[in-house]
Scaffold this active site. Structure first.
Site, PDB file in Angstrom:
ATOM      1  N   ASP A 214       0.770  -0.848   0.144  1.00  0.00           N
ATOM      2  CA  ASP A 214       0.149   0.304   0.045  1.00  0.00           C
ATOM      3  C   ASP A 214       0.743   1.470   0.195  1.00  0.00           C
ATOM      4  O   ASP A 214       1.926   1.239   1.263  1.00  0.00           O
ATOM      5  CB  ASP A 214      -0.151  -0.202   1.027  1.00  0.00           C
ATOM      6  CG  ASP A 214      -1.579   1.006   1.780  1.00  0.00           C
ATOM      7  OD1 ASP A 214      -2.588   0.986   0.222  1.00  0.00           O
ATOM      8  OD2 ASP A 214      -1.695   2.036   2.227  1.00  0.00           O
ATOM      9  N   GLU A 266      14.378 -15.458  -0.352  1.00  0.00           N
ATOM     10  CA  GLU A 266      15.101 -15.896   0.797  1.00  0.00           C
ATOM     11  C   GLU A 266      14.460 -17.401   0.851  1.00  0.00           C
ATOM     12  O   GLU A 266      14.949 -18.612   1.382  1.00  0.00           O
ATOM     13  CB  GLU A 266      14.755 -16.249   2.164  1.00  0.00           C
ATOM     14  CG  GLU A 266      15.955 -14.387   2.843  1.00  0.00           C
ATOM     15  CD  GLU A 266      15.728 -14.001   4.565  1.00  0.00           C
ATOM     16  OE1 GLU A 266      16.494 -13.426   4.564  1.00  0.00           O
ATOM     17  OE2 GLU A 266      14.881 -14.923   4.465  1.00  0.00           O
TER      18      GLU A 266
END
Length: 562
Positions: A214, A266
């Protein structure tokens, strides 16, 4: 191997799933209510997973579900690593992730990093702490102007109206670009940056596949000791100098997203993100780059008239931008912040072109609808839905991701006539008498054709449903082969079969009202934006947005099989 393990293994296999995904936005408080309190919840979503699977989407984008006072529909977050008790629990969140993954549906969650709620533990600590303290440095506090600091530090106006500054008991002021209850974070503070990395890992570890970011262009700010006035900022904006605005779209924001990208990578597959960044077109690719968020919303079609030339220019430009970033573009017509596109396309009103010819003016009329209310005599419902179906079928034929908003698959219009006392959007209360706000696209969905909440839940709805909702319920449309719901289902099914490559070739028609393009495998899409029927280009029509015979009717799209 369990069913869950099998499904998740299949999901892990495709690191590029997002590039041409169909993503369905769920506004959780208005999707489905399982416990009967009138507010949608996670268990309601779980109960509707078979519906989502049957619809044929690739992913769900879940709007904020965090603990919140709902000063801004959940975008005022109390705890970034929790679930609002009205919506559910962390255990139910985990159940929802498992249910979606078992159905082959990935999950993108909303993240709100520009600001927290004023009830956030950090902000409450800041209020209890003295000026210049580490607790206050997580946010943006300033001394005021005037002889005794009684005036705000600048004359800036917030997105929701009123000052961007609110004074606290000891006389200082804090910055909030949105509602008073949404204090902006100080992203120069290392503790803020590290805490959001923790949040990204928290949800990724729970199986979340990506994040919708956002106000992605607002995090980095450059606030000098002497702040520019609103007029001076307007001149900065007018100059068009890239990255020069002190509050929006600064180059430094990409240092933040480079850190996030290292966290995303990751995981296997890497987590994805899509930026809500209202920036100039040539600034969008950096948000969508492979070392940044990876994808950025393209709102250009959302703001366009139902006009062939506008659509063609926007499609061409955004495919070029996607190529520049190495990403895929996104297409969207409706979301929780805008007037639904069936209504935008049905609003009456004209604007003249330079040559004196008149065309429908949808964006301006949609803004008027949002600001001043919704008289029925300004809306041609049938035409709006016909155009919306045609535009959506064109959208789903394009390369890139398609972001769909809950209820658009039912052909829902904006709910215009909501009593003042029932409204919830802060935009309405802060601009009362001027703006009606965004509640009209957030009314709870109709699942059945009868009952007090049309199947939304056993305890009513937090926003009132109009009587015409019943004929657009899931149950009603499920029975109708020609319904908008069944068009979406068939389109999403065919899209998976036909989708190939990330390019298209324009087919010249000689008619300015006809758009015709071909995908690399020979799949063709033809849209008639005009008011008159035209000859069909060939046979082998596999899908149409409306009834067809030997011609292509006005405001209709067809798909032609390869």
């Amino acid at each position: 191997m369990t069913l869950t393990e099998t499904a998740e293994t299949l999901l892990v296999d495709d690191a590029n799933w997002w590039r041409q995904a169909a993503v369905y936005q769920i506004y959780p408080r208005s999707f489905a209510d399982a416990n009967g309190d009138g507010v949608g919840d996670l268990r309601g979503i779980i109960s509707r997973v078979p519906y989502l699977q049957n619809l044929g989407i690739d992913a769900v984008w879940l709007s904020p579900f965090y603990p919140s006072a709902l000063a801004d529909g959940g975008y005022d977050v109390d705890d970034y690593r929790g679930v609002d008790p009205k919506i559910g629990t962390l255990e139910e969140f985990d159940e929802m992730v498992e249910a979606l993954h078992c159905a082959g549906i990935r999950l993108i969650v909303d993240l709100v990093p520009n600001h927290s709620s004023d009830r956030h533990i950090w902000f409450q600590e800041a209020l209890r702490s003295p000026k210049g303290s580490p607790a206050r440095d997580r946010y943006i506090f300033r001394d005021g102007m005037g002889e005794n600091g009684e005036l705000p530090p600048s004359d800036w106006t917030s997105i929701f109206g009123g000052s961007t500054w609110t004074q606290v008991e000891d006389g200082q002021w804090y910055l909030h670009m949105f509602a008073t209850e949404q204090p902006d974070f100080n992203w120069d503070n290392p503790e803020v940056r590290e805490d959001f990395l923790t949040t990204l890992r928290f949800w990724s570890d729970r199986g979340v596949d990506g994040f919708r970011v956002d106000v992605a262009h607002g995090l980095a700010k450059k606030l000098e000791d002497v702040l520019p006035s609103k007029a001076e900022m307007a001149e900065i904006q007018k100059s068009g100098e890239p990255g020069a605005h002190p509050l929006w779209d600064r180059d430094e924001v990409h240092d933040i997203y480079s850190e996030w990208r290292r966290v995303f990578d990751e995981y296997t597959p890497p987590r994805i993100a899509v930026a809500e960044a209202w920036v100039a077109r040539d600034r969008r690719p950096r948000y969508a780059s492979a070392d940044g968020l990876g994808q950025a919303f393209n709102f250009d079609l959302l703001q366009a008239d139902f006009d062939a030339q506008q659509f063609r220019d926007i499609i061409r430009d955004n495919l070029d931008l996607a190529a520049a970033s190495g990403s895929s573009t996104t297409w969207v017509f409706s979301n929780h912040d805008v007037v639904r596109h069936a209504t935008r396309y049905g609003l009456l009103g004209t604007v003249e072109k330079a040559d004196g010819t008149a065309i429908m003016s949808t964006p301006g009329k949609a803004k008027a609808w949002l600001l001043h209310g919704a008289p029925e005599d300004e809306l041609d419902r049938d035409r709006g839905l016909r155009r919306a179906r045609a535009a959506t079928l064109l959208e789903l034929g394009l390369p890139g991701s398609a972001y769909l908003y809950q209820g658009e698959e039912l052909g829902l219009h904006e709910v215009g006539e909501i009593p003042d006392e029932a409204r919830q959007d802060p935009a309405f209360f802060r601009n009362k008498g001027v703006e009606v706000g965004r509640d009209g696209c957030r009314v709870p969905l109709p699942w059945s054709s009868d009952g007090p909440s049309l199947g939304f839940g056993p305890g009513g709805t937090h926003l009132p449903q109009p009587s015409w909702y019943a004929e657009h319920s899931v149950a009603a449309e499920d029975r109708d082969p020609g319904s908008t719901l069944n068009m979406y289902r068939r389109a999403l099914e065919l899209r998976r079969e036909l989708q190939a490559g990330e390019t298209l070739e324009w087919v010249e028609t000689g008619d300015p009202d006809i758009l015709h393009f071909r995908r690399p495998n020979g799949w063709e899409v033809v849209t008639n934006f005009g008011n008159a029927e035209v000859p069909l280009p060939k046979e082998r029509i596999v899908l149409a947005s409306g009834p067809i015979d030997s011609t292509l009717p006005a405001e209709t799209t067809v798909w032609i099989a390869p």
